[in-house]
Design a protein around this motif. Sequence first.
Motif, PDB file in Angstrom:
ATOM      1  N   LYS A  81     -12.558   7.798   5.440  1.00 50.54           N
ATOM      2  CA  LYS A  81     -11.950   8.754   4.502  1.00 50.54           C
ATOM      3  C   LYS A  81     -12.392   8.470   3.065  1.00 50.54           C
ATOM      4  O   LYS A  81     -12.574   9.400   2.267  1.00 50.54           O
ATOM      5  N   GLU A  84     -15.934   9.780   2.675  1.00 45.62           N
ATOM      6  CA  GLU A  84     -15.934  11.241   2.587  1.00 45.62           C
ATOM      7  C   GLU A  84     -15.568  11.720   1.188  1.00 45.62           C
ATOM      8  O   GLU A  84     -16.133  12.690   0.676  1.00 45.62           O
ATOM      9  N   LYS A  85     -14.631  11.021   0.558  1.00 46.00           N
ATOM     10  CA  LYS A  85     -14.196  11.426  -0.773  1.00 46.00           C
ATOM     11  C   LYS A  85     -15.199  11.017  -1.855  1.00 46.00           C
ATOM     12  O   LYS A  85     -15.517  11.805  -2.757  1.00 46.00           O
TER      13      LYS A  85
END
Length: 385
Positions: A81, A84-85
Amino acid sequence: MIKTLIVFGTRPEAIKMAPLVKELKKDFHFDVKVCVTAQHRQMLDQVLEIFDIKPDYDLDIMKYNQSLFSITSDVLLRFEKVLEKERPDIVLVHGDTTTTFAAALASFYFKTKIGHVEAGLRTYNKYSPFPEEMNRKLTAALCDLHFAPTKRAKLNLMAEGVKEETIFVTGNTVIDTLKFTVKEDYVFKEDSLTNIDFSKRIILLTAHRRENFGKPLENIFEAVLKIANEFEDVVFVYPVHLNPNVKDVAHRILKDHPRIKLINPIDVDDMHNLIARSYLVLTDSGGLQEEAPSLGKPVVVLRDTTERPEAVLAKTVVVAGTSKERIVEIVTKLLTDEEEYLQMARAVNPYGDGEASRRIKDALLYHFGESSKKPNEFRGSDKYV
């Protein structure tokens, strides 16, 4: 700007990555974000506070008596995550922890470049240290840039097929850290350290390796007990690891001796200044094999192997293993033979000159085309190959 995501999860990683975080953050070429996994929690937080590092991401994975399975899977899933950010240009990992391998694997899945700080250390025994030996080998296979602390580490990587142009010999960042932490007028923060009689010969003990759980750890503690009984001018100081596999055994064997001080884990400031005030160090750690020689302290390694053979060749370290008799024999020699002691205490540390973080920064600038000059290598380890 070079979007750089630095990942670490344990106290030793934090100690060695902190000066690199500081070095990169003061250079306008870099946009630096820090992600901690908190594979260690309390001990990691101590280092973050001392160096005033505020993580941008905290995965907070630590569980009671956690397993390698849970650490690996939790880092892999939660770090996805973050990737992805942030979508970084490069992820920097350190050394040989399970955080290191899992974060590198996640970055590989994301097709992100990976730089490995303290790359190339090897014992060539996949179970010693466990799981660290395979963590670092698997990480090397995934990485694009390799920051080797010594020439031997570079040669190890090349022997495994890593291209020489991707390897930079930098020295070890832990030597950089000592410039921030060791002070002559230092006052210990931990109350238990302020009450120690430093007129006696202090032996610092650390023991926590997974492969030493059980009988090897019992042998180490029984050797310490025997040495303490035979040398009245010696005081052992042991910051006991929080893992119950260590803590329970330590208290069962050592708790009642007046000159064996079992204390809580201490922060990096206290630890480095305790090394500086000690007579010698007994450890199954990796980092102390690099730190103590910089402070003129002989190191007895409580393991059967070491991925830091440069220190053995330089005669700053002797490998004792986990045999009670062998540990007692080596420590007794260092306590009774001044010539033997001074030979180790005065040996030159092959691990760095305090400029490793700058060399890593320069290597990144060179790799990303922000500098046309390839950085000079650290040469202090060249003769220990």
